[in-house]
Write an enzyme that holds these catalytic residues in place. Structure first.
Site, PDB file in Angstrom:
ATOM      1  N   GLY A   1       0.820  -1.146  -0.347  1.00  0.00           N
ATOM      2  CA  GLY A   1       0.052   0.149  -0.106  1.00  0.00           C
ATOM      3  C   GLY A   1       0.964   1.207   0.244  1.00  0.00           C
ATOM      4  N   ARG A   2       1.654   1.787   0.555  1.00  0.00           N
ATOM      5  CA  ARG A   2       3.074   2.821   1.090  1.00  0.00           C
ATOM      6  C   ARG A   2       3.687   2.015  -0.411  1.00  0.00           C
ATOM      7  NH1 ARG A   2       3.891   3.770   6.450  1.00  0.00           N
ATOM      8  NH2 ARG A   2       5.939   4.080   6.264  1.00  0.00           N
TER       9      ARG A   2
ATOM     10  N   VAL B   1      -3.736   8.138   6.391  1.00  0.00           N
ATOM     11  CA  VAL B   1      -3.419   6.369   6.397  1.00  0.00           C
ATOM     12  C   VAL B   1      -2.545   5.299   6.042  1.00  0.00           C
ATOM     13  CG1 VAL B   1      -6.089   6.506   5.663  1.00  0.00           C
ATOM     14  CG2 VAL B   1      -4.144   6.073   4.269  1.00  0.00           C
ATOM     15  N   GLU B   2      -2.315   4.014   6.498  1.00  0.00           N
ATOM     16  CA  GLU B   2      -1.442   3.497   6.435  1.00  0.00           C
ATOM     17  C   GLU B   2       0.015   4.284   7.225  1.00  0.00           C
ATOM     18  OE1 GLU B   2      -1.434   1.190   2.622  1.00  0.00           O
ATOM     19  OE2 GLU B   2      -2.748   1.234   2.252  1.00  0.00           O
ATOM     20  N   GLY B   3       0.442   4.387   8.566  1.00  0.00           N
ATOM     21  CA  GLY B   3       1.407   5.581   8.766  1.00  0.00           C
ATOM     22  C   GLY B   3       1.328   6.660   8.603  1.00  0.00           C
TER      23      GLY B   3
END
Length: 745
Positions: free
Chosen positions: A315-316, A438-440
C-alpha cells in the site's frame, strides 16, 4: 574486560541499542537477505558513493501484452462508468460498478492465475489504480485496498496452502469482499498498544469442540469494512492454559474472520473528508474461530507485527503513490489547459509569472512522482523488499500530492472552490488528508521510519555490527563485530575525504555514469550530497547514539535528504529510460536543482541543531563550505510552465493516463476548449491586429465563415469552462426557495 569487549560493549553500545530498537520490523528472512548483501542500489546512498550504473541497469517497469489489453479494455470501460459527482451525491459506487469490478477480477490483480486471479505485475497494479483514480477517488480506493493491505496480500506471503486454495479464489471472484482491521480505538500509530485480544481456548466449530481463539475487538477507520465479508484481524494473542505449548503472551497475531460469525458487529459508516469509499468501524464480542484461521496457521501465532510490516509495503509503495501520481498529473493536465483558456486583461493567465511559478512546480511534481512510482514498481517486480523506499514513497508522494493540488486550486481560484459536477479537482483536494494519514501517518513515517529503518537496512555496516551483538557464540560475535567495526571505521575515513573533496569543488569531479549527456552535472551534484548525507548520518549516530531516536526533528531531516536522493535518482533514470529527450530536460534540471536546495537546507538545519557543537563546526566546513544551492532560476521555472500551456509530446508524458471519458464531462469540455484555443491562435491574433472583437467582425473584414464558426465555438466552450455549478436550494436542503423566503419574512 578485553579491548575488543570494551570497544563493543562500552564505546558503541548506545548506537546499537538504538539500532536494535529498529529491528522488530524485520523478519528473519529479510535480515538474512540484507546481511547477504541482497539489497538494491539504495544501499549505496549510505556509502556516500552511489553506483549510478547499477541504478541505470535496472530494467524499467513494463507492461505485458495482457496487462496493456486489460488497461485498454476492462479498465477503460470501468472508467467510462464512473461519474464522480454522482458517486459522491449517492454515497457509494453504483451497483453495476460493484458488479463490474467483481466480474472482471479487479480485486484479484495481485493474485496468481492458478487461484483465478489476474496475476499482474506491481507496475500493472499501479497503472490500473492510477488510471481509475483520475476518474474517481472512491473507485480508486475501492480497487486498491484488496490488492494492497488486506487478507489477499497476507495470504500470498504467509498463508498455508489450504488457506490459499480456499480463500484466494473467493477473493478473486468477489465472492468475499476483504478488509483489514488494524487500527484500534485506543491505539493509532502505536499498533502495539492495541487492546484487541484473542485467547486460545476450546470452543465449538461446525458442531465439534476444537482448539481455537476467543476474540474481542473494536476497530475503526477500516476501508471496505462496512461491506466486507472477510476481515483480516490484528489482535494480541494470549495462551493462558499453554494449549499451543508456547509462551502465554504470544503477541500480535493476524487471523481471518468471516463477518457472518456470531458476535461480529459491523458498525455505521465513516465519511473520510467527504470521500464516499466504504469505510467504518467494526467490533467483535466473544467471537470464536479455529486455530487454522490464523494466517499462516498456528506456527504464525505472535508473528503478526512482522507480517503487517511486510504487507504494508504494498500500500505504501504502490497504491497511495499511484493515487498521488494520478492527482498530480490530473492537476497538471487541467491547470495547464485552464491557464491557457482562461484570460484576464486580454491575455491567458498562464502568461503571468505568478501563475507560471505554480505551473512550473506542477509540471515537475507530476514528472517526479511518476518517475518515482515507475522505479519503485521496477524494484518490486524484481522481487526486492523495499520497506524503506515504500516509506519514502508513501510520505513524499502524498505530501507532493498536497502541494500539486494546492497549486492547481490556486490557479483555478473560484472555478475549483465551488462543488459540483464541473469541479474536476475537488475530490482530490478532499482526499489529500486521507492519503497523508492512512497506512502510517506521515509524521511518524518522516520522523522515525525512513531514516531509522534506512540506517539499518541500507548502511553497509550498521546491521552487521548490530547482528553480531546478538550471536550466542561470544568468540564468533567478537570476531564478526571486529570485522564489521573496522570496516565501518575505514568506510567513515574514506567518506570524510570524499565529502570534503566534492563539497569544496562544488561536485565538479564527483562521479557520474557514462553516456548520460546533459545530465552529467546533475548526477555529480547528487553524488556530492550523497557523500555529505552519509558523513552527517554517521556523525549523528556516533555523537547521539540511542538519543537519536528522541531527536525526531534531526532524524526527520536526515530522512528528507535520503528521500530526495531517491526521488531524484528516479527522475534521472526516467529521463535515461525514455531516451534522453532534450525537450524534457528542463523538468529534470528543475527537479534536481530544487532538490539540491532542499537537501542543502536540511543538512544546514541538522548541523545547526547537533548538540555537539565541535562536530557541527567540522561538518559545516566539510559539507557546506559555500552554503547550499539556491534552487531553480525563474527562467527555468518559466520554461517548465510553458510545457503545460501547449500540446506536445512532453506535455503528454507529464499527464500520461489522464483523459476525459464521456463527451459531456467537464474535463472533455476543458480539453476541447484547450485544443481549439491553440488551433485558433492565428485567428485570434488577426482579430487583435484588426482591433475588433468577435461581435464587431463584418462581411467587409473578409474572414472565412468557417474561421468565424471556430471562434464562436471557442467562445462557447470557454464560457462553459469558466462557469461553475449552482443548485436549486431544494436540491441541497430539501427546502424550496419560497420556504426560505417565508422563513426570512
Amino acid at each position: 574486560m578485553s579491548i575488543r569487549e570494551f570497544r563493543r560493549d562500552t564505546l558503541t553500545k548506545p548506537i546499537f541499542r538504538w539500532a536494535k530498537g529498529q529491528l522488530p520490523t524485520l523478519s528473519e528472512t529479510e535480515r538474512d537477505a540484507i546481511d547477504a548483501g541482497e539489497v538494491w542500489w539504495d544501499a549505496d546512498l549510505f556509502t556516500g558513493n552511489p553506483d549510478w550504473q547499477k541504478l541505470l541497469d535496472t530494467p524499467p517497469a513494463r507492461l505485458s501484452e495482457k496487462e496493456r489489453d486489460f488497461l485498454a479494455g476492462p479498465c477503460e470501460e470501468l472508467c467510462g462508468m464512473l461519474h464522480d459527482w454522482q458517486i459522491t451525491r449517492d454515497g457509494d459506487l453504483p451497483p453495476e460498478v460493484w458488479s463490474f469490478i467483481k466480474e472482471n477480477r479487479f480485486f484479484g490483480m495481485i493474485i496468481p492465475a492458478k487461484y483465478g486471479g489476474l496475476g499482474f505485475s506491481n507496475f500493472a497494479h499501479s497503472e490500473i489504480v492510477r488510471r481509475i483514480s483520475t476518474c474517481s477517488v472512491t473507485a480508486g480506493v475501492t480497487v486498491m485496498v484488496p490488492n494492497s493491505l488486506g487478507p489477499g496480500e497476507l495470504l500470498l506471503q504467509f498463508g498455508t496452502d489450504e488457506q490459499r486454495d480456499f480463500w484466494l479464489p473467493r477473493l478473486t471472484a468477489g465472492e468475499d469482499v476483504p478488509a483489514f482491521a488494524l487500527t484500534s480505538e485506543d491505539a493509532g500509530s502505536d499498533a502495539s498498544a492495541m487492546q484487541d485480544s484473542g485467547v486460545v481456548c476450546k470452543g465449538m466449530w461446525n458442531g465439534e469442540e476444537v482448539t481455537g481463539i476467543r476474540l474481542n475487538w473494536s476497530k475503526r477507520y477500516i476501508t471496505l469494512g462496512p461491506v466486507a465479508t472477510l476481515l483480516g484481524l490484528a489482535f494480541k494473542l494470549s495462551d493462558p492454559d499453554g494449549l499451543l505449548g508456547k509462551d502465554k503472551d504470544l503477541g500480535i497475531t493476524c487471523a481471518l474472520v468471516p463477518t457472518d460469525l456470531e458476535g461480529v458487529s459491523i458498525g455505521r459508516r465513516h465519511i473520510p473528508c467527504g470521500q464516499k469509499f466504504q469505510n467504518g468501524p467494526n467490533s467483535g464480542k466473544d467471537v470464536f474461530i479455529p486455530l487454522d484461521h490464523i494466517i499462516g496457521g498456528p506456527d504464525y501465532a505472535g508473528k503478526g507485527w512482522m507480517m503487517l510490516m511486510s504487507a504494508l509495503a504494498a500500500g505504501r509503495g504502490i497504491s497511495l503513490p499511484s493515487l498521488s501520481s494520478a492527482a498530480a498529473s490530473m492537476s497538471a493536465h487541467t491547470t495547464g489547459a485552464y491557464a491557457r483558456v482562461r484570460q484576464q486583461f486580454g491575455i491567458p493567465i498562464g502568461k503571468f509569472e505568478g501563475v507560471q511559478e505554480s505551473l512550473g512546480r506542477l509540471a515537475t511534481t507530476a514528472y517526479t512522482l511518476d518517475a518515482a512510482r515507475r522505479l519503485t514498481c521496477a524494484g518490486l517486480d524484481e522481487g526486492r523488499k523495499l520497506a524503506v523506499i515504500s516509506g519514502i514513497m508513501k510520505s513524499n508522494a502524498t505530501y507532493r500530492m498536497r502541494e500539486a493540488v494546492d497549486d492547481a486550486m490556486d490557479v483555478h481560484a473560484g472555478k475549483t472552490v465551488i462543488d459540483g459536477p464541473s469541479n474536476y479537482l475537488n475530490n482530490f483536494h478532499k482526499a489529500v488528508p486521507v492519503g497523508i494519514t492512512v497506512e502510517g501517518a506521515n509524521i511518524l513515517t518522516r520522523n522515525m521510519i525512513i531514516f531509522g529503518q534506512g540506517a539499518i537496512r541500507c548502511h553497509p555496516y550498521l546491521l552487521k555490527e548490530t547482528l553480531a551483538l546478538d550471536e550466542s557464540d561470544s568468540e564468533k560475535a567478537l570476531d564478526d563485530f571486529d570485522k564489521a567495526f573496522w570496516g565501518h571505521v575505514g568506510h567513515s575515513i574514506k567518506n570524510v575525504f570524499r565529502t570534503v573533496g566534492r563539497a569544496w569543488t562544488g561536485g565538479a569531479f564527483a562521479p557520474a555514469p557514462k553516456d548520460v549527456g546533459k545530465a552529467t552535472g546533475l548526477y555529480r551534484q547528487l553524488s556530492r550530497y550523497a557523500a555529505a548525507f552519509a558523513l552527517i548520518a554517521d556523525i549523528a549516530l556516533l555523537s547521539l547514539g540511542g538519543n537519536l531516536k528522541r531527536k525526531e526533528m534531526l532524524s526527520a531531516r536526515l530522512g528528507d535528504v535520503l528521500s530526495e536522493l531517491y526521488l531524484m535518482s528516479a527522475v534521472l533514470k526516467r529521463w535515461q529510460d525514455e531516451g534522453q529527450k532534450v525537450e524534457d530536460f528542463p523538468l529534470v534540471r528543475w527537479s534536481v536543482e530544487n532538490s539540491c536546495a532542499k537537501m542543502g537546507r536540511s543538512l544546514d538545519q541538522i548541523i545547526a541543531n547537533l548538540p555537539s557543537r565541535g562536530f557541527a563546526a567540522l561538518l559545516r566546513a566539510a559539507t557546506l563550505p559555500g552554503g547550499s544551492h539556491r534552487g531553480p532560476s525563474d527562467d527555468l521555472t518559466r520554461e517548465c510552465a510553458e510545457l503545460l500551456l501547449a500540446p506536445s509530446q512532453t506535455r503528454d508524458r507529464i499527464t500520461q493516463g489522464v483523459h476525459a471519458v464521456g463527451k459531456d464531462s467537464a474535463l472533455k469540455t476543458l480539453e476541447d476548449a484547450f485544443e481549439l484555443m491553440v488551433a485558433t491562435a492565428p485567428l485570434q491574433k488577426t482579430l487583435k491586429d484588426m482591433g475588433k472583437s468577435l461581435d464587431e467582425v463584418t462581411a467587409e473584414d473578409s474572414l472565412p465563415h468557417e474561421d468565424l464558426q471556430k471562434l464562436h465555438k471557442l467562445r462557447e466552450l470557454v464560457g462553459k469552462v469558466v462557469a461553475v455549478d449552482d443548485f436549486d436550494p431544494e436540491e441541497i436542503t430539501g427546502r424550496s426557495q419560497s420556504e426560505y423566503k417565508d422563513a426570512a419574512e
